[in-house]
Motif scaffolding. Structure first.
Motif, short mmCIF file in Angstrom:
data_model
loop_
_atom_site.label_atom_id
_atom_site.label_comp_id
_atom_site.label_asym_id
_atom_site.label_seq_id
_atom_site.Cartn_x
_atom_site.Cartn_y
_atom_site.Cartn_z
N THR A 189 -31.49 19.44 15.35
CA THR A 189 -30.48 18.78 14.54
C THR A 189 -29.27 19.68 14.34
OG1 THR A 189 -32.17 17.50 13.39
CG2 THR A 189 -30.03 17.67 12.32
N GLN A 190 -29.50 20.93 14.03
CA GLN A 190 -28.39 21.86 13.82
C GLN A 190 -27.55 22.02 15.09
OE1 GLN A 190 -30.28 25.43 12.39
NE2 GLN A 190 -30.47 24.66 10.29
N MET A 191 -28.24 22.11 16.23
CA MET A 191 -27.52 22.24 17.50
C MET A 191 -26.72 20.96 17.79
SD MET A 191 -26.76 24.04 20.17
CE MET A 191 -27.99 25.36 20.27
N ALA A 192 -27.33 19.79 17.53
CA ALA A 192 -26.64 18.52 17.78
C ALA A 192 -25.42 18.37 16.88
CB ALA A 192 -27.60 17.35 17.57
N ASP A 193 -25.57 18.74 15.58
CA ASP A 193 -24.44 18.66 14.65
C ASP A 193 -23.29 19.54 15.11
OD1 ASP A 193 -25.79 16.87 13.10
OD2 ASP A 193 -26.44 18.35 11.60
N MET A 194 -23.63 20.76 15.53
CA MET A 194 -22.59 21.67 15.98
C MET A 194 -21.89 21.14 17.24
SD MET A 194 -22.86 25.72 16.97
CE MET A 194 -23.91 25.37 18.39
N LYS A 236 -32.29 15.27 22.51
CA LYS A 236 -33.68 15.15 22.94
C LYS A 236 -34.59 15.98 22.04
CE LYS A 236 -33.01 14.23 27.89
NZ LYS A 236 -33.25 14.72 29.26
N GLN A 237 -34.13 17.21 21.73
CA GLN A 237 -34.91 18.07 20.84
C GLN A 237 -35.00 17.46 19.45
OE1 GLN A 237 -36.58 20.87 21.85
NE2 GLN A 237 -37.51 20.78 19.81
N GLN A 238 -33.91 16.79 19.01
CA GLN A 238 -33.92 16.10 17.71
C GLN A 238 -35.08 15.11 17.63
OE1 GLN A 238 -29.76 14.60 17.45
NE2 GLN A 238 -29.93 15.11 15.29
N VAL A 250 -32.37 7.62 23.39
CA VAL A 250 -32.00 8.76 24.23
C VAL A 250 -32.46 8.52 25.66
CG1 VAL A 250 -32.47 11.20 24.69
CG2 VAL A 250 -31.95 10.45 22.35
N ALA A 251 -33.66 7.97 25.82
CA ALA A 251 -34.18 7.67 27.15
C ALA A 251 -33.37 6.55 27.82
CB ALA A 251 -35.65 7.27 27.06
N LYS A 252 -33.01 5.54 27.01
CA LYS A 252 -32.19 4.45 27.56
C LYS A 252 -30.85 4.97 28.05
CE LYS A 252 -33.90 0.43 24.96
NZ LYS A 252 -33.54 -0.61 23.98
N ARG A 253 -30.23 5.82 27.21
CA ARG A 253 -28.94 6.37 27.61
C ARG A 253 -29.06 7.14 28.92
NH1 ARG A 253 -26.34 10.62 23.69
NH2 ARG A 253 -28.08 11.80 24.52
N GLU A 254 -30.11 7.94 29.03
CA GLU A 254 -30.31 8.71 30.25
C GLU A 254 -30.50 7.79 31.45
OE1 GLU A 254 -33.03 12.46 31.89
OE2 GLU A 254 -33.46 11.53 29.94
N SER A 255 -31.21 6.69 31.23
CA SER A 255 -31.41 5.71 32.30
C SER A 255 -30.08 5.06 32.69
CB SER A 255 -32.41 4.64 31.86
OG SER A 255 -32.53 3.63 32.83
N PHE A 256 -29.29 4.71 31.66
CA PHE A 256 -27.97 4.12 31.93
C PHE A 256 -27.08 5.11 32.69
CE2 PHE A 256 -28.57 1.47 27.83
CZ PHE A 256 -29.25 0.49 28.55
N HIS A 274 -19.01 19.78 29.22
CA HIS A 274 -20.09 20.77 29.13
C HIS A 274 -20.78 20.68 27.76
CE1 HIS A 274 -22.36 24.33 30.05
NE2 HIS A 274 -21.87 24.97 28.99
N ILE A 275 -19.96 20.52 26.73
CA ILE A 275 -20.52 20.36 25.39
C ILE A 275 -21.34 19.08 25.30
CG2 ILE A 275 -19.91 19.94 22.96
CD1 ILE A 275 -17.51 21.82 23.43
N LYS A 276 -20.88 18.01 25.97
CA LYS A 276 -21.61 16.75 25.98
C LYS A 276 -23.01 16.94 26.58
CE LYS A 276 -21.72 12.12 25.73
NZ LYS A 276 -21.55 11.35 24.50
N THR A 277 -23.09 17.75 27.63
CA THR A 277 -24.38 18.03 28.26
C THR A 277 -25.32 18.75 27.29
OG1 THR A 277 -23.33 18.17 30.43
CG2 THR A 277 -25.50 19.17 30.21
N ILE A 278 -24.78 19.75 26.59
CA ILE A 278 -25.58 20.49 25.60
C ILE A 278 -26.00 19.56 24.48
CG2 ILE A 278 -25.57 22.40 23.97
CD1 ILE A 278 -23.53 23.79 25.79
N LEU A 279 -25.09 18.65 24.06
CA LEU A 279 -25.39 17.70 22.98
C LEU A 279 -26.57 16.80 23.37
CD1 LEU A 279 -24.79 16.24 20.33
CD2 LEU A 279 -23.01 14.93 21.53
N LYS A 280 -26.59 16.33 24.59
CA LYS A 280 -27.69 15.47 25.04
C LYS A 280 -29.02 16.21 24.97
CE LYS A 280 -24.77 12.85 28.23
NZ LYS A 280 -24.47 12.62 29.67
N GLN A 281 -29.02 17.46 25.39
CA GLN A 281 -30.24 18.26 25.31
C GLN A 281 -30.68 18.44 23.87
OE1 GLN A 281 -29.03 21.82 27.35
NE2 GLN A 281 -29.22 20.90 29.40
N ALA A 282 -29.69 18.68 22.99
CA ALA A 282 -30.00 18.85 21.57
C ALA A 282 -30.56 17.56 20.97
CB ALA A 282 -28.75 19.30 20.82
#
Length: 659
Positions: free
Chosen positions: A495-500, A203-205, A226-232, A193-201
């Motif tokens: 960035t702050q959300m991704a770091d957390m 994208k915002q980064q 980020v787009a490549k990872r989503e495609s993969f 679940h945290i991984k999902t939030i991290l991906k969204q963060a």
């Protein structure tokens, strides 16, 4: 938890009503149900499983479709209801759990799961529990994730051997099941679940960084990765789905091929018999031709006695001619020597002239030798004729036509017998497979081989996408770190959300590994204890667990035992089950179907002595080859609280008879 009674009505082979009473005395807590293969032992295991969790397993742990569970004979006779019921005690309360499957209106015979309506009823201490609360109630004392080890199918023991094979797909799946039992998914789900939030963060980064002067290039690359990872990841989902479909198709084909394996084997035998029949027919043809030739030469054997006498006479005559020639040659040599003697008129001994008397004697000797030579005569043409006759007779004599003809007749009789035997075999094989489309079976095997190749290719593609996702994650982290010195970037919300999230993700990952290690050690300790109690090899130290929860045996020096017998593998698997049972849930009933298939008498004795003490109740479904009469039963006779036998009424109708 303690089971009291299992009741079935038209469930699988149990047409009508069937009841299994479980032992309640703690000192006699073992129930044994005897039954031949294909009679309904696994169906009893499935009756318990279906009552608790509303599914039954077939081969390869695949669910049996609902419409295949009702007894076929009963359905054909008009029965419309299948029911199973378990009465049990748990957490100090009395439970009564029923599942009822009823054919829907206008359905004459169920052809698909949707043709059947399932209703579930539960009472706790006599009070009804609402339907939406039943599963939660069951999970309090028999969670579905531990059912693999509470309801244990011994025929699947070989699956646990996969845990020792590094990278085994089946081993990975079993590892997931084991970790469900041990509670690891509670943490892994949180991490995901945290991984999902991290991906969204992240994208915002990319969006935030693109608005900061000087970071546009890095932000663009960050966004691209980020787009490549989503495609993969999208590719991975699709590939995993294709892989699952391929695996299921291959397992289905394996099951179908296993059902017709005998037919395929008979088809192979038929082809081989036909080929051998043609070979024998060719050999008969060759032998028959040779026999005809020999029959045309039988006159040789009729004349051979007289021809042998004639050859003996010619050989004697030839020998006389040879002896005569030898004598002629000897006399001719003496004549030549005497003539040379007279020609020289000198004694070869003293080198003096011969006396007249000696010379006359030599001349007389010479005349006598010439007379003898003339008397011997010579007929070279006769000698040549004799040689030619002997040679001609040798070509006729000694062929043993009669013996050779006898040998050929014996060969022909043997070939005719073999051909008759093969023709009968061909006829029997054709009769066995006449109702089967053997060409379709061959095509099915070919299709299975093709699916197997697809599965291997998809496995490689899945691994490739996972690797690319990992590479993309690394690139995203590197780019993020390169942009970290910029104060505006660090202060951005993304960035702050991704770091957390990254810190939380790392924390969860570390916690998961610590939990896994602690659980593995607990399983290793419990499994080693069980192994030492069940194994006949007292020198072994115990077991060592690997990351997959596979167990290896340690010898007296603490070294791994690399070569293990089939029986040893089964002991290790049972030890793993025991370890997981103690590590994953409180002690409760253990139901085992066919657990002793590959064990010798000593190991069976140890296991039968250990298992009743490791569970609140021990229920064993076995055939006579696993527990052999009183010899095995004596070990746990004092723990047996009940015995049943499965009797066959028809191939689709079995009954339980109490012993």
């Amino acid at each position: 938890m303690k089971l009291k009674r299992l009741s079935m009505h038209n469930f699988m082979p149990y047409k009508g009503d069937a009841v299994l009473e479980f032992p309640q005395d703690e000192s006699r807590n073992t129930l044994i149900v005897f039954g031949d293969n294909m009679r309904g032992k696994t169906s009893l295991l499935n009756a318990i499983r279906w009552t608790f969790y509303e599914y039954a397993y077939g081969r390869h742990l695949r669910q049996i479709p609902l419409h295949l569970l009702p007894n076929r004979e009963a359905v054909n006779e008009g029965a419309r209801v299948m029911e199973t019921r378990i009465e049990f005690e748990a957490n100090g309360s009395q439970y009564d759990l029923r599942r009822v499957a009823t054919m829907k209106n206008l359905v004459a015979k169920p052809e698909r799961p949707e043709d059947i309506q399932v209703d579930t009823y539960m009472q706790k201490d006599g009070a009804a529990i609402p339907g939406n609360e039943i599963d939660a109630e069951i999970n309090q004392f028999a969670p579905e994730q531990v059912s693999r080890f509470f309801l244990f199918d011994g025929e699947l023991l070989q699956e646990y051997e996969e845990l020792l094979i590094e990278g085994s797909e089946q081993g990975k799946e079993i590892k997931k099941e084991i970790e469900k039992v041990l509670g690891v998914p509670a943490l892994t789900n949180g991490r995901d679940h945290i991984k999902t939030i991290l991906k969204q963060a992240q994208k915002q980064q990319s969006i935030d960084a693109g608005k900061i002067k000087g970071l546009e290039g890095a932000a663009e690359r960050h966004q691209q990765w980020v787009a490549k990872r989503e495609s993969f990841e999208n590719d991975l989902v699709k590939l995993q789905s294709l892989l699952d479909n391929a695996r299921n198709s291959r397992l289905t084909l394996d099951d179908e091929l296993e059902k017709v394996e005998k037919i395929y084997s008979q088809k192979s035998k038929l082809d081989s018999s036909r080929s051998r029949g043609k070979e024998i027919e060719e050999e008969i043809k060759q032998k028959t031709s040779l026999r005809q030739q020999l029959v045309g030469q039988t006159w040789r054997d009729l004349l051979e006695p007289r021809l042998i006498l004639k050859r003996e006479s010619l050989l004697q005559e030839q020998q006389r001619f040879n002896d005569l020639n030898k004598e002629r040659n000897r006399i001719q040599l003496r004549i030549e020597q005497t003539m040379q003697y007279l020609a020289n008129l000198i004694c070869p001994t003293c080198s003096q002239s011969l006396e007249a008397s000696k010379r006359e004697a030599k001349e007389m000797e010479l005349e006598q030798l010439k007379f003898q030579l003339h008397g011997l005569g010579a007929d070279d043409s006769r000698l040549t004729d004799i040689a030619l006759q002997i040679r001609a007779l040798n070509k006729v004599i000694g062929h043993g036509v009669g013996d050779r003809l006898s040998d050929v007749d014996k060969d022909l009789a043997r070939f005719e017998f073999d051909l008759s035997k093969i023709e009968n075999q061909i006829e029997e094989l054709q009769e066995e497979i006449k109702e089967f489309d053997t060409d379709a079976i061959m095509k099915m095997r070919s299709r299975r081989d093709g699916v197997l190749k697809d599965e291997a290719r998809l496995n490689a593609d899945v691994d490739d996408r996972k690797s690319k996702i990992d590479d993309a994650d690394k690139e995203i982290r590197i780019l993020s770190q390169r942009m970290q010195p910029d104060e505006s970037y660090r202060g951005a919300r993304g960035t702050q959300m991704a770091d957390m999230c990254e810190k939380l993700y790392a924390s969860f990952s570390l916690s998961i590994e610590r939990l896994r290690e602690a659980l593995r050690q607990s399983v290793e300790t419990q499994a080693s204890k069980a192994f030492k109690a069940m194994s006949t090899q007292t020198a072994y130290q115990g077991l060592r667990i690997n990351d997959n929860y596979g167990l290896t045996i340690l010898d007296q020096n603490g070294s791994e035992v690399l070569l293990r017998s089939a029986g040893a593998e089964q002991i290790v698997a049972l030890s793993l089950i025991a370890g997981l049972s103690h590590a994953g849930r409180p002690a409760g009933p253990v139901v085992m179907d066919t657990p002793f298939g590959r064990l010798d008498t000593k190991h069976r004795k140890n296991i039968l002595g250990y298992l009743p003490n490791s569970a609140s109740q021990l229920i064993l479904f076995v055939h006579d080859g696993e527990i052999r009469g009183s010899d095995d039963l004596n070990v746990l006779a004092h723990r047996i609280g009940g015995q049943y036998e499965i009797k066959e009424i028809s191939p689709t109708h079995s009954v339980l008879v109490q012993r």
